[in-house]
Write an enzyme that holds these catalytic residues in place. Structure first.
Site, PDB file in Angstrom:
ATOM      1  N   HIS A   5       0.893  -1.310   0.025  1.00 26.83           N
ATOM      2  CA  HIS A   5      -0.076   0.009  -0.051  1.00 26.83           C
ATOM      3  C   HIS A   5       1.014   1.190   0.144  1.00 26.83           C
ATOM      4  CE1 HIS A   5       0.456  -0.613   4.511  1.00 26.83           C
ATOM      5  NE2 HIS A   5       0.737   0.666   4.523  1.00 26.83           N
ATOM      6  N   ARG A   9      -2.006  11.100   4.285  1.00 28.57           N
ATOM      7  CA  ARG A   9      -2.498  11.360   5.704  1.00 28.57           C
ATOM      8  C   ARG A   9      -3.288  12.540   5.205  1.00 28.57           C
ATOM      9  NH1 ARG A   9       3.131  11.143   7.114  1.00 28.57           N
ATOM     10  NH2 ARG A   9       3.422   9.786   8.978  1.00 28.57           N
ATOM     11  N   GLU A  56      -3.521   3.472   1.914  1.00 21.54           N
ATOM     12  CA  GLU A  56      -3.968   3.639   3.343  1.00 21.54           C
ATOM     13  C   GLU A  56      -4.329   5.107   3.838  1.00 21.54           C
ATOM     14  OE1 GLU A  56      -1.565   3.814   7.546  1.00 21.54           O
ATOM     15  OE2 GLU A  56      -0.791   2.344   5.954  1.00 21.54           O
ATOM     16  N   ASN A  60      -4.922  11.556  11.447  1.00 22.23           N
ATOM     17  CA  ASN A  60      -4.679  11.984  12.934  1.00 22.23           C
ATOM     18  C   ASN A  60      -5.772  12.862  13.583  1.00 22.23           C
ATOM     19  OD1 ASN A  60      -2.082  10.445  13.202  1.00 22.23           O
ATOM     20  ND2 ASN A  60      -1.519  11.779  11.401  1.00 22.23           N
ATOM     21  N   HIS A  74       2.692  11.628  -7.394  1.00 24.89           N
ATOM     22  CA  HIS A  74       1.175  11.435  -7.585  1.00 24.89           C
ATOM     23  C   HIS A  74       1.004   9.922  -7.572  1.00 24.89           C
ATOM     24  CE1 HIS A  74       3.031  10.905 -11.561  1.00 24.89           C
ATOM     25  NE2 HIS A  74       2.387   9.897 -11.708  1.00 24.89           N
ATOM     26  N   GLU A 122      -3.183  10.417 -11.056  1.00 25.45           N
ATOM     27  CA  GLU A 122      -3.003  10.414 -12.558  1.00 25.45           C
ATOM     28  C   GLU A 122      -3.520   9.157 -13.194  1.00 25.45           C
ATOM     29  OE1 GLU A 122       0.909  10.176 -16.002  1.00 25.45           O
ATOM     30  OE2 GLU A 122       0.962   9.365 -14.032  1.00 25.45           O
TER      31      GLU A 122
END
Length: 129
Positions: A5, A9, A56, A60, A74, A122
């Site tokens: 993965h 964030r 993922e 936070n 990208h 993209e």
């Protein structure tokens, strides 16, 4: 070895999940809150993690936004028709930042869209290179 993965964030998990699921058509594969660490992990993708690379999304809880910096480029997604993919993103309220067309100095048809946190995605049209 297997590429599992890429982690991004995100400042608002619900907004990001809506984009990746409703605009890009990914599935929420799993989601886990970690109250003691004050963060949530959500994994999205086009297929099960055992067979596909996924995203993922890390939220936070005490951080509303991030600076993207200048090192990350990208995420790339293969599409059958980049022109149609841009139209679909636009119709669902997504932001197209580079319309579909041949890449500079080449023939591969590409386009770029942007997620709610400013990450670039993209689209690469399959069979156009």
């Amino acid at each position: 070895m297997q590429f599992l993965h890429t982690m991004l964030r995100v400042g608002n998990l619900e907004r990001s999940l809506a984009f990746y699921q409703d605009v890009l058509g990914m599935r929420l594969l799993r989601r886990q809150d970690y109250p003691e660490g004050r963060f949530t992990l959500a994994f999205v993708g086009y297929g099960d993690e055992a067979d596909h690379t996924v995203l993922e999304l890390t939220h936070n809880w005490d951080t509303d936004s991030y600076e993207l910096g200048n090192a990350f480029g990208h995420i790339a997604i293969g599409v059958d028709d980049a022109y149609q993919a841009c139209d679909a993103v636009r119709a669902k309220g997504g932001k197209v930042v580079r319309e579909a067309g041949p890449m500079k100095h080449g023939t591969t048809v590409i386009a770029f869209v942007e997620d709610p946190d400013g990450y670039k995605i993209e689209f690469i049209q399959k069979g156009s290179d």
